[in-house]
Write a protein that holds these residues in place. Structure first.
Motif, PDB file in Angstrom:
ATOM      1  N   GLN A  45       3.377   5.674  -8.762  1.00  0.00           N
ATOM      2  CA  GLN A  45       2.559   6.887  -8.725  1.00  0.00           C
ATOM      3  C   GLN A  45       1.083   6.605  -8.485  1.00  0.00           C
ATOM      4  OE1 GLN A  45       3.509  10.086 -11.502  1.00  0.00           O
ATOM      5  NE2 GLN A  45       4.876   8.609 -12.491  1.00  0.00           N
ATOM      6  N   TYR A  46       0.705   5.355  -8.434  1.00  0.00           N
ATOM      7  CA  TYR A  46      -0.708   5.022  -8.338  1.00  0.00           C
ATOM      8  C   TYR A  46      -1.001   4.406  -6.975  1.00  0.00           C
ATOM      9  CZ  TYR A  46       0.043   5.793 -13.215  1.00  0.00           C
ATOM     10  OH  TYR A  46       0.407   6.361 -14.412  1.00  0.00           O
ATOM     11  N   PRO A  47      -1.558   5.202  -6.086  1.00  0.00           N
ATOM     12  CA  PRO A  47      -1.765   4.722  -4.715  1.00  0.00           C
ATOM     13  C   PRO A  47      -2.834   3.643  -4.613  1.00  0.00           C
ATOM     14  CG  PRO A  47      -2.770   6.876  -5.005  1.00  0.00           C
ATOM     15  CD  PRO A  47      -2.029   6.561  -6.279  1.00  0.00           C
ATOM     16  N   PHE A  48      -2.706   2.835  -3.576  1.00  0.00           N
ATOM     17  CA  PHE A  48      -3.687   1.798  -3.280  1.00  0.00           C
ATOM     18  C   PHE A  48      -4.930   2.380  -2.625  1.00  0.00           C
ATOM     19  CE2 PHE A  48      -1.088  -2.365  -2.812  1.00  0.00           C
ATOM     20  CZ  PHE A  48      -0.518  -2.160  -4.039  1.00  0.00           C
ATOM     21  N   GLY A  49      -4.829   3.594  -2.129  1.00  0.00           N
ATOM     22  CA  GLY A  49      -5.967   4.195  -1.461  1.00  0.00           C
ATOM     23  C   GLY A  49      -5.885   4.150   0.050  1.00  0.00           C
ATOM     24  N   SER A  82       2.657   6.206  13.046  1.00  0.00           N
ATOM     25  CA  SER A  82       3.500   5.088  13.491  1.00  0.00           C
ATOM     26  C   SER A  82       4.203   4.392  12.334  1.00  0.00           C
ATOM     27  CB  SER A  82       2.653   4.060  14.229  1.00  0.00           C
ATOM     28  OG  SER A  82       1.727   3.460  13.323  1.00  0.00           O
ATOM     29  N   GLY A  83       3.789   4.705  11.098  1.00  0.00           N
ATOM     30  CA  GLY A  83       4.339   4.057   9.914  1.00  0.00           C
ATOM     31  C   GLY A  83       3.480   2.923   9.405  1.00  0.00           C
ATOM     32  N   ALA A  84       2.422   2.572  10.129  1.00  0.00           N
ATOM     33  CA  ALA A  84       1.536   1.493   9.699  1.00  0.00           C
ATOM     34  C   ALA A  84       0.770   1.920   8.447  1.00  0.00           C
ATOM     35  CB  ALA A  84       0.554   1.137  10.803  1.00  0.00           C
ATOM     36  N   TYR A  85       0.639   0.993   7.504  1.00  0.00           N
ATOM     37  CA  TYR A  85      -0.182   1.235   6.320  1.00  0.00           C
ATOM     38  C   TYR A  85      -1.600   0.821   6.666  1.00  0.00           C
ATOM     39  CZ  TYR A  85      -1.968   1.136   1.584  1.00  0.00           C
ATOM     40  OH  TYR A  85      -2.709   1.369   0.457  1.00  0.00           O
ATOM     41  N   GLN A  86      -2.532   1.758   6.531  1.00  0.00           N
ATOM     42  CA  GLN A  86      -3.913   1.509   6.921  1.00  0.00           C
ATOM     43  C   GLN A  86      -4.816   1.575   5.702  1.00  0.00           C
ATOM     44  OE1 GLN A  86      -4.178   4.688   9.848  1.00  0.00           O
ATOM     45  NE2 GLN A  86      -3.784   3.232  11.493  1.00  0.00           N
ATOM     46  N   SER A  87      -5.594   0.526   5.552  1.00  0.00           N
ATOM     47  CA  SER A  87      -6.569   0.439   4.474  1.00  0.00           C
ATOM     48  C   SER A  87      -7.883  -0.021   5.086  1.00  0.00           C
ATOM     49  CB  SER A  87      -6.091  -0.570   3.428  1.00  0.00           C
ATOM     50  OG  SER A  87      -7.065  -0.765   2.436  1.00  0.00           O
ATOM     51  N   PRO A  88      -9.002   0.594   4.707  1.00  0.00           N
ATOM     52  CA  PRO A  88     -10.280   0.239   5.338  1.00  0.00           C
ATOM     53  C   PRO A  88     -10.646  -1.237   5.207  1.00  0.00           C
ATOM     54  CG  PRO A  88     -10.537   2.153   3.898  1.00  0.00           C
ATOM     55  CD  PRO A  88      -9.158   1.643   3.708  1.00  0.00           C
ATOM     56  N   GLU A  89     -10.192  -1.890   4.140  1.00  0.00           N
ATOM     57  CA  GLU A  89     -10.592  -3.273   3.888  1.00  0.00           C
ATOM     58  C   GLU A  89      -9.676  -4.306   4.537  1.00  0.00           C
ATOM     59  OE1 GLU A  89      -9.697  -1.293   1.019  1.00  0.00           O
ATOM     60  OE2 GLU A  89     -11.667  -0.374   1.059  1.00  0.00           O
ATOM     61  N   THR A 102      10.724   9.651   3.017  1.00  0.00           N
ATOM     62  CA  THR A 102      10.776   8.361   3.693  1.00  0.00           C
ATOM     63  C   THR A 102      10.053   7.323   2.860  1.00  0.00           C
ATOM     64  OG1 THR A 102      10.791   9.460   5.848  1.00  0.00           O
ATOM     65  CG2 THR A 102      10.199   7.120   5.816  1.00  0.00           C
ATOM     66  N   MET A 103      10.681   6.167   2.750  1.00  0.00           N
ATOM     67  CA  MET A 103      10.056   5.033   2.074  1.00  0.00           C
ATOM     68  C   MET A 103       9.797   3.954   3.118  1.00  0.00           C
ATOM     69  SD  MET A 103      11.500   2.673  -0.993  1.00  0.00           S
ATOM     70  CE  MET A 103      10.371   1.679  -1.933  1.00  0.00           C
ATOM     71  N   TYR A 104       8.551   3.503   3.183  1.00  0.00           N
ATOM     72  CA  TYR A 104       8.148   2.418   4.067  1.00  0.00           C
ATOM     73  C   TYR A 104       8.013   1.167   3.214  1.00  0.00           C
ATOM     74  CZ  TYR A 104       6.908   6.231   7.203  1.00  0.00           C
ATOM     75  OH  TYR A 104       6.937   7.345   8.001  1.00  0.00           O
ATOM     76  N   CYS A 105       8.629   0.091   3.644  1.00  0.00           N
ATOM     77  CA  CYS A 105       8.580  -1.176   2.913  1.00  0.00           C
ATOM     78  C   CYS A 105       7.771  -2.181   3.727  1.00  0.00           C
ATOM     79  CB  CYS A 105       9.992  -1.705   2.691  1.00  0.00           C
ATOM     80  SG  CYS A 105      11.030  -0.588   1.729  1.00  0.00           S
ATOM     81  N   TYR A 106       6.666  -2.629   3.151  1.00  0.00           N
ATOM     82  CA  TYR A 106       5.712  -3.503   3.838  1.00  0.00           C
ATOM     83  C   TYR A 106       5.724  -4.903   3.230  1.00  0.00           C
ATOM     84  CZ  TYR A 106       3.820   1.012   5.312  1.00  0.00           C
ATOM     85  OH  TYR A 106       3.669   2.278   5.838  1.00  0.00           O
ATOM     86  N   PRO A 107       5.080  -5.850   3.913  1.00  0.00           N
ATOM     87  CA  PRO A 107       4.872  -7.159   3.296  1.00  0.00           C
ATOM     88  C   PRO A 107       4.116  -7.010   1.966  1.00  0.00           C
ATOM     89  CG  PRO A 107       4.356  -7.259   5.629  1.00  0.00           C
ATOM     90  CD  PRO A 107       4.581  -5.798   5.294  1.00  0.00           C
ATOM     91  N   TYR A 108       4.223  -8.027   1.142  1.00  0.00           N
ATOM     92  CA  TYR A 108       3.550  -8.091  -0.161  1.00  0.00           C
ATOM     93  C   TYR A 108       4.118  -7.081  -1.156  1.00  0.00           C
ATOM     94  CZ  TYR A 108       0.344 -10.137   3.213  1.00  0.00           C
ATOM     95  OH  TYR A 108      -0.186 -10.851   4.262  1.00  0.00           O
ATOM     96  N   ALA A 109       5.341  -6.608  -0.925  1.00  0.00           N
ATOM     97  CA  ALA A 109       6.014  -5.644  -1.806  1.00  0.00           C
ATOM     98  C   ALA A 109       5.247  -4.327  -1.910  1.00  0.00           C
ATOM     99  CB  ALA A 109       6.258  -6.243  -3.184  1.00  0.00           C
ATOM    100  N   ILE A 110       4.487  -4.004  -0.882  1.00  0.00           N
ATOM    101  CA  ILE A 110       3.795  -2.711  -0.827  1.00  0.00           C
ATOM    102  C   ILE A 110       4.777  -1.682  -0.281  1.00  0.00           C
ATOM    103  CG2 ILE A 110       1.938  -1.409   0.298  1.00  0.00           C
ATOM    104  CD1 ILE A 110       0.330  -4.047   0.324  1.00  0.00           C
ATOM    105  N   THR A 111       4.813  -0.531  -0.907  1.00  0.00           N
ATOM    106  CA  THR A 111       5.647   0.563  -0.404  1.00  0.00           C
ATOM    107  C   THR A 111       4.806   1.824  -0.289  1.00  0.00           C
ATOM    108  OG1 THR A 111       6.352   1.293  -2.604  1.00  0.00           O
ATOM    109  CG2 THR A 111       7.727  -0.346  -1.504  1.00  0.00           C
TER     110      THR A 111
END
Length: 111
Positions: free
Chosen positions: A58-62, A68-75, A92-101
Motif C-alpha cells: 500500500q505504500y508507493p515508491f513515488g 507501456s508498463g515501464a516503471y518511471q521514477s525521476p531519480e 494488472t500487476m507489473y513485476c519488475y527487477p528488484y522485487a518492485i511491483t
C-alpha cells in the motif's frame, strides 16, 4: 485460471522465467480471488498486505507506470517489467527487477 493472463517480457529479458517473480504473484492471485465485483485497487492492496503480513503493497515508491508498463521514477532509469499479470482485464500487476511491483486498476477504458 482463465481469469488471468500473463505477458512475459522476453524482448527486454530473454531468459525471464517464473522464478524471476518470486512469490509476489501469489499474493496478487490470492487477493483477486477474494474480492467482490465492487473491489477497488485499495482493496487488493489491503488483502495483499494482510496475506503477506509485513505490509508494503500500500505504500508507493513515488514512481508512475507508463502506458507501456515501464516503471518511471525521476531519480532512476525506467524499469521494464519482467512480466505483466492481468486479472479479468480489471486489475494488472507489473513485476519488475528488484522485487518492485505496481498494481493498476482499469477504469473507463484506460489504466
Amino acid at each position: 485460471m482463465k481469469e488471468y493472463s500473463v505477458f512475459w517480457n522476453h524482448n527486454d529479458y530473454p531468459e525471464v522465467t517464473r522464478e524471476y517473480l518470486g512469490i509476489l504473484p501469489e499474493f496478487f492471485i490470492s487477493a483477486t480471488q477474494k474480492l467482490s465485483e465492487y473491489a477497488t485497487l485499495d482493496h487488493i492492496a489491503q488483502v495483499m498486505d494482510d496475506l503477506y503480513q509485513f505490509g508494503g503493497f500500500q505504500y508507493p515508491f513515488g514512481g508512475t507506470v507508463a502506458d507501456s508498463g515501464a516503471y518511471q521514477s525521476p531519480e532512476d532509469p525506467d524499469l521494464q517489467p519482467y512480466a505483466t499479470i492481468a486479472y479479468k482485464d480489471r486489475f494488472t500487476m507489473y513485476c519488475y527487477p528488484y522485487a518492485i511491483t505496481a498494481t493498476t486498476q482499469k477504469s473507463h477504458g484506460s489504466i
